[in-house]
Design a protein around this motif. Structure first.
Motif, PDB file in Angstrom:
ATOM      1  N   VAL A  32    -128.587 -36.086 -11.246  1.00 32.63           N
ATOM      2  CA  VAL A  32    -127.817 -36.060 -12.499  1.00 32.63           C
ATOM      3  C   VAL A  32    -126.853 -37.228 -12.466  1.00 32.63           C
ATOM      4  N   HIS A  33    -126.815 -37.970 -13.583  1.00 31.96           N
ATOM      5  CA  HIS A  33    -126.019 -39.201 -13.627  1.00 31.96           C
ATOM      6  C   HIS A  33    -125.172 -39.224 -14.899  1.00 31.96           C
ATOM      7  N   PRO A  34    -123.889 -39.614 -14.774  1.00 37.92           N
ATOM      8  CA  PRO A  34    -123.002 -39.544 -15.940  1.00 37.92           C
ATOM      9  C   PRO A  34    -123.030 -40.798 -16.822  1.00 37.92           C
ATOM     10  N   SER A  35    -124.218 -41.151 -17.324  1.00 42.81           N
ATOM     11  CA  SER A  35    -124.343 -42.171 -18.376  1.00 42.81           C
ATOM     12  C   SER A  35    -125.708 -41.981 -19.011  1.00 42.81           C
ATOM     13  N   LEU A  36    -125.923 -42.690 -20.114  1.00 44.33           N
ATOM     14  CA  LEU A  36    -127.247 -42.713 -20.713  1.00 44.33           C
ATOM     15  C   LEU A  36    -128.008 -43.859 -20.055  1.00 44.33           C
ATOM     16  N   LEU A  37    -128.734 -43.555 -18.995  1.00 48.41           N
ATOM     17  CA  LEU A  37    -129.486 -44.609 -18.288  1.00 48.41           C
ATOM     18  C   LEU A  37    -130.546 -45.194 -19.231  1.00 48.41           C
ATOM     19  N   PRO A  38    -130.852 -46.503 -19.171  1.00 44.33           N
ATOM     20  CA  PRO A  38    -130.504 -47.390 -18.074  1.00 44.33           C
ATOM     21  C   PRO A  38    -129.126 -48.052 -18.189  1.00 44.33           C
ATOM     22  N   ALA A  39    -128.289 -47.630 -19.131  1.00 42.43           N
ATOM     23  CA  ALA A  39    -126.938 -48.178 -19.179  1.00 42.43           C
ATOM     24  C   ALA A  39    -126.112 -47.607 -18.021  1.00 42.43           C
ATOM     25  N   PHE A  40    -125.324 -48.437 -17.428  1.00 39.13           N
ATOM     26  CA  PHE A  40    -124.326 -48.034 -16.429  1.00 39.13           C
ATOM     27  C   PHE A  40    -124.880 -47.234 -15.249  1.00 39.13           C
ATOM     28  N   PRO A  41    -125.811 -47.829 -14.517  1.00 39.33           N
ATOM     29  CA  PRO A  41    -126.200 -47.199 -13.246  1.00 39.33           C
ATOM     30  C   PRO A  41    -125.078 -47.365 -12.224  1.00 39.33           C
ATOM     31  N   GLY A  42    -125.235 -46.719 -11.085  1.00 40.93           N
ATOM     32  CA  GLY A  42    -124.284 -46.921  -9.992  1.00 40.93           C
ATOM     33  C   GLY A  42    -123.200 -45.863  -9.939  1.00 40.93           C
ATOM     34  N   ALA A  43    -122.292 -46.063  -9.008  1.00 38.74           N
ATOM     35  CA  ALA A  43    -121.322 -45.017  -8.645  1.00 38.74           C
ATOM     36  C   ALA A  43    -120.116 -44.953  -9.575  1.00 38.74           C
ATOM     37  N   HIS A  44    -119.986 -45.917 -10.524  1.00 38.38           N
ATOM     38  CA  HIS A  44    -118.780 -45.930 -11.374  1.00 38.38           C
ATOM     39  C   HIS A  44    -119.158 -45.884 -12.849  1.00 38.38           C
ATOM     40  N   ALA A  45    -120.148 -45.066 -13.174  1.00 42.86           N
ATOM     41  CA  ALA A  45    -120.719 -45.087 -14.520  1.00 42.86           C
ATOM     42  C   ALA A  45    -119.693 -44.743 -15.604  1.00 42.86           C
ATOM     43  N   VAL A  46    -118.821 -43.789 -15.327  1.00 38.95           N
ATOM     44  CA  VAL A  46    -117.863 -43.356 -16.360  1.00 38.95           C
ATOM     45  C   VAL A  46    -116.845 -44.473 -16.607  1.00 38.95           C
ATOM     46  N   GLU A 106    -128.423 -36.360 -22.859  1.00 39.70           N
ATOM     47  CA  GLU A 106    -127.613 -35.855 -23.966  1.00 39.70           C
ATOM     48  C   GLU A 106    -126.437 -36.804 -24.175  1.00 39.70           C
ATOM     49  N   ALA A 107    -126.201 -37.145 -25.430  1.00 43.19           N
ATOM     50  CA  ALA A 107    -125.150 -38.115 -25.760  1.00 43.19           C
ATOM     51  C   ALA A 107    -123.807 -37.423 -25.963  1.00 43.19           C
ATOM     52  N   LEU A 108    -122.771 -38.184 -25.696  1.00 37.71           N
ATOM     53  CA  LEU A 108    -121.399 -37.706 -25.904  1.00 37.71           C
ATOM     54  C   LEU A 108    -120.605 -38.831 -26.571  1.00 37.71           C
ATOM     55  N   ASP A 109    -119.784 -38.496 -27.563  1.00 36.58           N
ATOM     56  CA  ASP A 109    -118.896 -39.506 -28.154  1.00 36.58           C
ATOM     57  C   ASP A 109    -117.778 -39.839 -27.181  1.00 36.58           C
ATOM     58  N   VAL A 110    -117.409 -41.121 -27.144  1.00 40.03           N
ATOM     59  CA  VAL A 110    -116.222 -41.527 -26.396  1.00 40.03           C
ATOM     60  C   VAL A 110    -115.043 -41.458 -27.368  1.00 40.03           C
ATOM     61  N   ARG A 115    -115.691 -33.804 -19.913  1.00 41.24           N
ATOM     62  CA  ARG A 115    -116.622 -33.397 -20.983  1.00 41.24           C
ATOM     63  C   ARG A 115    -118.073 -33.594 -20.541  1.00 41.24           C
ATOM     64  N   MET A 116    -118.313 -34.672 -19.773  1.00 44.95           N
ATOM     65  CA  MET A 116    -119.678 -34.903 -19.279  1.00 44.95           C
ATOM     66  C   MET A 116    -120.127 -33.788 -18.361  1.00 44.95           C
ATOM     67  N   LYS A 117    -119.228 -33.357 -17.498  1.00 45.72           N
ATOM     68  CA  LYS A 117    -119.616 -32.323 -16.532  1.00 45.72           C
ATOM     69  C   LYS A 117    -120.032 -31.039 -17.233  1.00 45.72           C
ATOM     70  N   ALA A 118    -119.360 -30.714 -18.340  1.00 47.95           N
ATOM     71  CA  ALA A 118    -119.757 -29.515 -19.078  1.00 47.95           C
ATOM     72  C   ALA A 118    -121.211 -29.638 -19.537  1.00 47.95           C
ATOM     73  N   VAL A 119    -121.615 -30.843 -19.927  1.00 44.25           N
ATOM     74  CA  VAL A 119    -123.005 -31.077 -20.333  1.00 44.25           C
ATOM     75  C   VAL A 119    -123.920 -31.047 -19.111  1.00 44.25           C
ATOM     76  N   GLU A 120    -123.495 -31.700 -18.026  1.00 44.52           N
ATOM     77  CA  GLU A 120    -124.307 -31.732 -16.803  1.00 44.52           C
ATOM     78  C   GLU A 120    -124.635 -30.332 -16.319  1.00 44.52           C
ATOM     79  N   HIS A 121    -123.647 -29.435 -16.432  1.00 46.31           N
ATOM     80  CA  HIS A 121    -123.811 -28.085 -15.883  1.00 46.31           C
ATOM     81  C   HIS A 121    -124.886 -27.293 -16.627  1.00 46.31           C
ATOM     82  N   ARG A 122    -125.257 -27.753 -17.792  1.00 47.05           N
ATOM     83  CA  ARG A 122    -126.335 -27.135 -18.558  1.00 47.05           C
ATOM     84  C   ARG A 122    -127.637 -27.920 -18.371  1.00 47.05           C
ATOM     85  N   LEU A 123    -127.524 -29.258 -18.480  1.00 49.34           N
ATOM     86  CA  LEU A 123    -128.726 -30.105 -18.452  1.00 49.34           C
ATOM     87  C   LEU A 123    -129.443 -30.056 -17.098  1.00 49.34           C
ATOM     88  N   LEU A 124    -128.673 -30.091 -16.005  1.00 50.50           N
ATOM     89  CA  LEU A 124    -129.298 -30.133 -14.675  1.00 50.50           C
ATOM     90  C   LEU A 124    -130.040 -28.830 -14.355  1.00 50.50           C
TER      91      LEU A 124
END
Ligand code: GRF
Length: 195
Positions: free
Chosen positions: A102-116, A147-151, A163-172
């Motif tokens: 699970v990664h906190p961006s819409l890949l392929p945008a912002f890979p890596g450890a500092h995506a947020v 899943e997209a999230l508004d900034v 806010r991303m984690k709330a989505v991750e907890h469902r998507l993963l």
């Protein structure tokens, strides 16, 4: 019980918790690379075996990874899940078992450890969460779910990540459940969800 799942995590483990909380998912062990990682206590509380393969206890990466492979292999997983696992795994590891991340961006945008942080610094208006199969190239494998999230204009890395984690907890967990039901059909880069 269903397919055997081993979860790898390095930190607080809120995603691991979301997986542990799903009665339909058969997590057989949680493996961390950091002693005292919050995720280990979460596994214990859930009555799931917890294992630490401390990177600090090994002279180099290959020796540590060999120990990690041994620890995971001993639990005979059908699926490995990276839930905030902060170390890069070699091709030797990722070819061994189907592995989801699970990664906190819409890949392929912002890979890596500092995506947020990277998304905020870039000034994007929309970012999101990706669940994907793991390949040797970091954050580059076939995408299972996004899943997209508004900034928000006043977002900090902390508020956005929360806010991303709330989505991750469902998507993963949902993606894992689809895998366990043999409903993910991977053809090259494409993952089709079958009915
Ligand atoms: C999550 O945001 C995940 O996307 C990223 O690391 C974070 C782990 O958080 N790979 P937690 O330990 O599950 O709370």
């Amino acid at each position: 019980m269903g397919k055997r799942i081993v979860v790898l995590a390095s930190g607080a483990g809120s995603n691991a918790q979301a997986v542990l909380d799903r009665p339909d998912l058969n997590v057989v062990a949680v493996v961390a690379d950091v002693p005292g990682a919050g995720v280990l206590a979460r596994a214990e509380a859930a009555g799931v075996e917890s294992v630490c393969v401390d990177r600090g206890g090994y002279a180099d990466r290959p020796t540590w990874e060999a120990a990690l492979i041994g620890a995971v292999d001993a639990r005979r997983p059908d699926l490995v899940v990276l839930a905030g696992f902060m170390r890069i795994l070699s091709g030797d590891f990722v070819r061994r078992w189907p592995t989801l991340n699970v990664h906190p961006s819409l890949l392929p945008a912002f890979p890596g450890a500092h995506a947020v942080e990277d998304a905020l610094a870039h000034g994007v208006k929309v970012t999101g969460v990706t669940v994907h199969f793991v390949v040797e190239e970091v954050d580059a494998g076939p995408i299972v779910a996004q899943e997209a999230l508004d900034v928000h204009p006043d977002d900090t890395p902390e508020t956005l990540h929360e806010r991303m984690k709330a989505v991750e907890h469902r998507l993963l967990p949902d993606a894992i459940a689809l895998f366990c039901a043999d409903r993910l059909l991977v053809t090259g880069r494409h993952v089709r969800i079958t009915t």
